[in-house]
Design a protein around this motif. Structure first.
Motif, mmCIF file in Angstrom:
data_model
loop_
_atom_site.group_PDB
_atom_site.id
_atom_site.type_symbol
_atom_site.label_atom_id
_atom_site.label_comp_id
_atom_site.label_asym_id
_atom_site.label_seq_id
_atom_site.Cartn_x
_atom_site.Cartn_y
_atom_site.Cartn_z
ATOM 1 N N UNK A 132 -24.069 -0.753 6.431
ATOM 2 C CA UNK A 132 -23.259 0.233 7.153
ATOM 3 C C UNK A 132 -22.227 -0.461 8.030
ATOM 4 N N UNK A 133 -22.634 -1.562 8.681
ATOM 5 C CA UNK A 133 -21.684 -2.300 9.517
ATOM 6 C C UNK A 133 -20.550 -2.870 8.667
ATOM 7 N N UNK A 134 -20.884 -3.409 7.498
ATOM 8 C CA UNK A 134 -19.855 -3.980 6.620
ATOM 9 C C UNK A 134 -18.889 -2.902 6.124
ATOM 10 N N UNK A 135 -19.443 -1.766 5.695
ATOM 11 C CA UNK A 135 -18.584 -0.693 5.192
ATOM 12 C C UNK A 135 -17.737 -0.107 6.322
ATOM 13 N N UNK A 136 -18.358 0.103 7.481
ATOM 14 C CA UNK A 136 -17.607 0.628 8.619
ATOM 15 C C UNK A 136 -16.519 -0.354 9.052
ATOM 16 N N UNK A 137 -16.803 -1.669 8.939
ATOM 17 C CA UNK A 137 -15.783 -2.661 9.237
ATOM 18 C C UNK A 137 -14.595 -2.564 8.288
ATOM 19 N N UNK A 138 -14.867 -2.369 7.001
ATOM 20 C CA UNK A 138 -13.781 -2.175 6.035
ATOM 21 C C UNK A 138 -12.990 -0.911 6.344
ATOM 22 N N UNK A 139 -13.691 0.146 6.752
ATOM 23 C CA UNK A 139 -13.015 1.391 7.126
ATOM 24 C C UNK A 139 -12.092 1.158 8.319
ATOM 25 N N UNK A 140 -12.571 0.409 9.324
ATOM 26 C CA UNK A 140 -11.746 0.151 10.503
ATOM 27 C C UNK A 140 -10.563 -0.742 10.161
ATOM 28 N N UNK A 141 -10.741 -1.697 9.220
ATOM 29 C CA UNK A 141 -9.605 -2.482 8.746
ATOM 30 C C UNK A 141 -8.546 -1.570 8.123
ATOM 31 N N UNK A 142 -9.015 -0.623 7.299
ATOM 32 C CA UNK A 142 -8.087 0.303 6.646
ATOM 33 C C UNK A 142 -7.379 1.182 7.670
ATOM 34 N N UNK A 143 -8.127 1.674 8.653
ATOM 35 C CA UNK A 143 -7.531 2.513 9.697
ATOM 36 C C UNK A 143 -6.480 1.727 10.469
ATOM 37 N N UNK A 144 -6.818 0.485 10.850
ATOM 38 C CA UNK A 144 -5.876 -0.334 11.604
ATOM 39 C C UNK A 144 -4.621 -0.621 10.784
ATOM 40 N N UNK A 145 -4.801 -0.934 9.511
ATOM 41 C CA UNK A 145 -3.650 -1.220 8.649
ATOM 42 C C UNK A 145 -2.754 0.009 8.508
ATOM 43 N N UNK A 146 -3.362 1.169 8.328
ATOM 44 C CA UNK A 146 -2.568 2.395 8.181
ATOM 45 C C UNK A 146 -1.827 2.736 9.469
ATOM 46 N N UNK A 147 -2.479 2.539 10.617
ATOM 47 C CA UNK A 147 -1.815 2.821 11.891
ATOM 48 C C UNK A 147 -0.581 1.944 12.048
ATOM 49 N N UNK A 148 -0.733 0.660 11.761
ATOM 50 C CA UNK A 148 0.397 -0.242 11.917
ATOM 51 C C UNK A 148 1.481 0.035 10.886
ATOM 52 N N UNK A 149 1.069 0.268 9.621
ATOM 53 C CA UNK A 149 2.040 0.423 8.552
ATOM 54 C C UNK A 149 2.785 1.764 8.631
ATOM 55 N N UNK A 150 2.059 2.844 8.917
ATOM 56 C CA UNK A 150 2.661 4.176 8.844
ATOM 57 C C UNK A 150 3.274 4.651 10.154
ATOM 58 N N UNK A 151 2.820 4.098 11.274
ATOM 59 C CA UNK A 151 3.281 4.619 12.570
ATOM 60 C C UNK A 151 4.037 3.556 13.360
ATOM 61 N N UNK A 152 3.333 2.518 13.782
ATOM 62 C CA UNK A 152 3.901 1.615 14.778
ATOM 63 C C UNK A 152 5.017 0.742 14.221
#
Length: 309
Positions: free
Chosen positions: A73-93
């Motif tokens: 769960x920690x590994x999968x949640x970590x991948x999810x947070x990587x994806x969230x961070x990448x999308x925030x930077x790429x699509x917004x900031x």
């Protein structure tokens, strides 16, 4: 004396958790100049992902081991947070570089509300449990020095140790690795870093991903202590006074500020609470932050900005 030390240790352990959350604010601000009001929502989103994947993975795999479920769960949640961070930077900031501070502030507030809603949609809105095996029974320390010893909660001790280990790893990462030195260069001067070939967009993605991992660890610890509920967003925002106290641009300031806030909250509640009324632990940190904003707005370790005209 034993009671004072017991209160002091309790404050230090809570303060280390505050420092961990404050690191997320400091890292993003140092690298991109964005004060990320979505950090609290990221902590909640990460905790929800961790809790729900720990429930779903045993059903998907048929493996009932709690240790396997937590690690996966920690590994999968970590991948999810990587994806969230990448999308925030790429699509917004990425599209808001060099915009006014108010624009960036509103962008991070919008991200915060979006993550709150997305968390409920994807993972549900009930109160969930994260069980990572931290013992909850108390222990007594220094019982040969003080009569009865000093009462310490094992869960707080383990949580503080995990937070301290991550803080130490991040410090080594920034000091000893090439990527860490590049991050520090970007923090010092964006244009100079870009002129020597450091790609700003890649650095910003890395910083947001690191902040996502910090949010995941903080959410895992707070979720284990309090349960995964939407009040975690406000718990994470308790780190705001830590950032003001330590300085927006200082990693050591986040650590020292967190310890000062944690100890100050506990000591003020115990020793000043009977005289000024209950609840001082809730507002003490914000009053201290207000004092610093009035007399030393750059914080203890922040850089004093001098405008030359």
């Amino acid at each position: 004396m034993a009671f004072f030390l017991e209160t002091l240790f309790g404050g230090l352990m809570v303060g280390m958790l505050y420092s961990l959350v404050a690191l997320g604010f400091v890292l993003i601000f140092k690298a991109s100049g964005v004060f990320n009001f979505a950090q609290g929502a990221m902590v909640l989103f990460a905790a929800l992902a961790m809790a729900r994947f720990a429930e779903w993975i045993p059903m998907w795999t048929g493996i009932e081991s709690r240790w396997f479920a937590n690690v996966a769960a920690f590994a999968v949640a970590g991948l999810v947070m990587f994806a969230v961070a990448w999308l925030i930077e790429r699509l917004v900031l990425r599209h808001l570089v060099n915009q006014e501070g108010a624009t960036l502030l509103m962008a991070t507030l919008g991200i915060a509300y979006f993550l709150d809603g997305a968390g409920q949609t994807l993972f549900g809105s009930s109160i969930y449990k994260i069980d990572i095996g931290m013992p909850k029974d108390p222990i007594f320390l220094l019982d040969k020095v003080f009569e009865g010893g000093i009462l310490i909660n094992k869960e707080d001790l383990y949580a503080a140790a995990i937070a301290a280990a991550l803080v130490a790893l991040l410090s080594l990462f920034f000091q000893k690795t090439g990527t860490g030195r590049a991050l520090r260069a970007v923090a010092d001067d964006h244009q100079a870093a870009q002129s020597i070939g450091i790609p700003l967009t890649r650095i910003w993605v890395i910083v947001w991903c690191v902040a996502g991992v910090v949010a995941l660890v903080a959410g895992m610890i707070w979720g284990s202590k309090l349960g995964v509920q939407f009040s975690l967003t406000t718990v994470a925002l308790r780190a705001l006074p830590v950032v003001i106290l330590g300085g927006l641009t200082s990693v050591p300031g986040a650590i020292i500020g967190g310890l000062i806030i944690g100890v100050g909250e506990k000591l003020s509640e115990v020793y000043l609470g009977p005289y000024v009324g209950g609840g001082i632990e809730i507002w003490f940190a914000y009053v201290l932050a207000l004092v610093f904003l009035l007399f030393r707005p750059q914080g203890l370790f922040g850089e004093k900005i001098i405008d030359r005209v």
